[in-house]
Scaffold this motif. Structure first.
Motif, short mmCIF file in Angstrom:
data_model
loop_
_atom_site.label_atom_id
_atom_site.label_comp_id
_atom_site.label_asym_id
_atom_site.label_seq_id
_atom_site.Cartn_x
_atom_site.Cartn_y
_atom_site.Cartn_z
N ALA A 97 76.62 -16.90 -61.85
CA ALA A 97 77.49 -18.03 -62.54
C ALA A 97 78.79 -17.78 -61.93
O ALA A 97 79.48 -18.73 -61.56
N ARG A 100 79.32 -18.74 -58.36
CA ARG A 100 79.59 -20.14 -58.42
C ARG A 100 80.76 -20.75 -58.58
O ARG A 100 81.17 -21.72 -58.27
N TYR A 195 80.55 -22.05 -66.49
CA TYR A 195 80.15 -23.58 -66.28
C TYR A 195 81.20 -24.54 -67.10
O TYR A 195 81.11 -25.63 -66.63
N CYS A 218 75.01 -25.81 -58.19
CA CYS A 218 74.79 -25.29 -59.77
C CYS A 218 73.25 -25.67 -60.35
O CYS A 218 72.92 -25.01 -61.24
#
Length: 305
Positions: A97, A100, A195, A218
């Motif tokens: 995560a 990204r 996120y 994602c």
């Protein structure tokens, strides 16, 4: 139904092992996939192989066996590795995560921030944390006094072992909801924070192409996170008084067999780079097999030339 169950679970186990092993091979051998993101993906696939191998072979043996026993030492060993490997999967997803998040929110400095060295340090540190956490749980379980020896599960997990304790294991339950939350659930909150930042970055994107690329990067990761933490929260983060054997078995089957089988499919079917690497790997294998010196295909090719 035992032979049918054996066949289904064996097929799912083989698909999980071969799919993840293929993903590890591609990520390690293809020059175009020598990036931090695919290093973390290969580690996740290795974890999935390890996780399903800890539990499924023993379950397959017990499915067709009359004597469904496991020694005390083997049970504690299985508990230690299952908790360590299961926790490690969450830490790897948190690292992915972060990868990204940097790739979408700060793409110009991505190569300077996220490096192979950083990913390796994160992986080694995570292994150390989850191993110490699992060792702590295992030691506390060995100090319990058990009133029976019938584990109502297909592997030695923390919850069915606590159910065998003669007294309520208050210390173990407190540990699950304190230290366990810190080690297991903290990566989930880190993923949510990553996120949230990605969502803010996407909201400010004006290019449709950039927006599609961000969502494609994602989507696979989000699906794997939902599969993992949906199972973990259902299995562990609740009081032992609400323990339901049948539901926990179903969730455990999904967590230890179905999820490792789906992960390589999720990452390969929605990833053009992985698909291209798989095609190059199969093409290379086909050429090396059919055009070896002395092979029929090679003789025909030389004859044509």
């Amino acid at each position: 139904m035992q032979p049918v169950i054996f066949g289904i679970v064996l097929a799912m186990y083989l698909v999980a092992v071969m799919g993840n092993a293929l993903l590890v091979t591609v990520a390690c051998s293809d020059p175009k996939l020598q990036t931090p993101m695919y290093f973390l993906l290969s580690q996740l696939s290795f974890i999935d192989i390890f996780l399903t191998t800890i539990t499924v072979p023993q379950m397959l043996v017990h499915t067709l066996s009359v004597n469904r026993t496991i020694s005390y030492n083997c049970c504690m060993t299985q508990l230690f590795f299952f908790m360590a490997v299961g926790s490690m999967e969450g830490h790897l997803l948190a690292a992915m995560a972060y990868d990204r998040c940097v790739a979408i929110c700060d793409p110009l400095r991505y190569s300077a921030i996220v490096s192979h060295r950083l990913c390796l340090c994160i992986t080694l540190t995570s292994w150390m944390i989850v191993s110490l956490n699992s060792l702590l749980y295992s030691v506390l379980v060995t100090r319990l006094t058990f009133c029976g020896n019938q584990v109502t599960h297909f592997f030695c997990d923390i919850t069915p072992l606590l159910q065998l304790s003669c007294t309520r294991p208050v210390v173990n339950e407190m540990l699950i909801f304190t230290e366990g939350v810190a080690v297991v659930v903290s990566p989930f909150f880190f993923i949510l924070g990553s996120y949230a930042r990605i969502g803010i970055a996407i909201a400010h994107m004006r290019s449709v192409v950039a927006l599609r690329k961000a969502l494609s990067i994602c989507s696979s990761h989000i699906l794997v996170v939902l599969l993992l933490y949906g199972s973990v929260i259902r299995m562990y983060l609740r009081p032992s008084s609400s323990y339901d054997l049948d539901q926990d078995r179903q969730v455990a089957i999904f967590y230890t067999v179905v999820t490792p089988m789906l992960n390589p499919l999720i990452y390969s079917l929605r990833n053009q780079e992985v698909q291209g690497a798989l095609q190059r790997l199969f093409r290379k294998h086909w050429i090396s097999r059919n055009f070896q010196p002395g092979s029929q295909a090679n003789r025909e090719w030389q004859h044509i030339s």
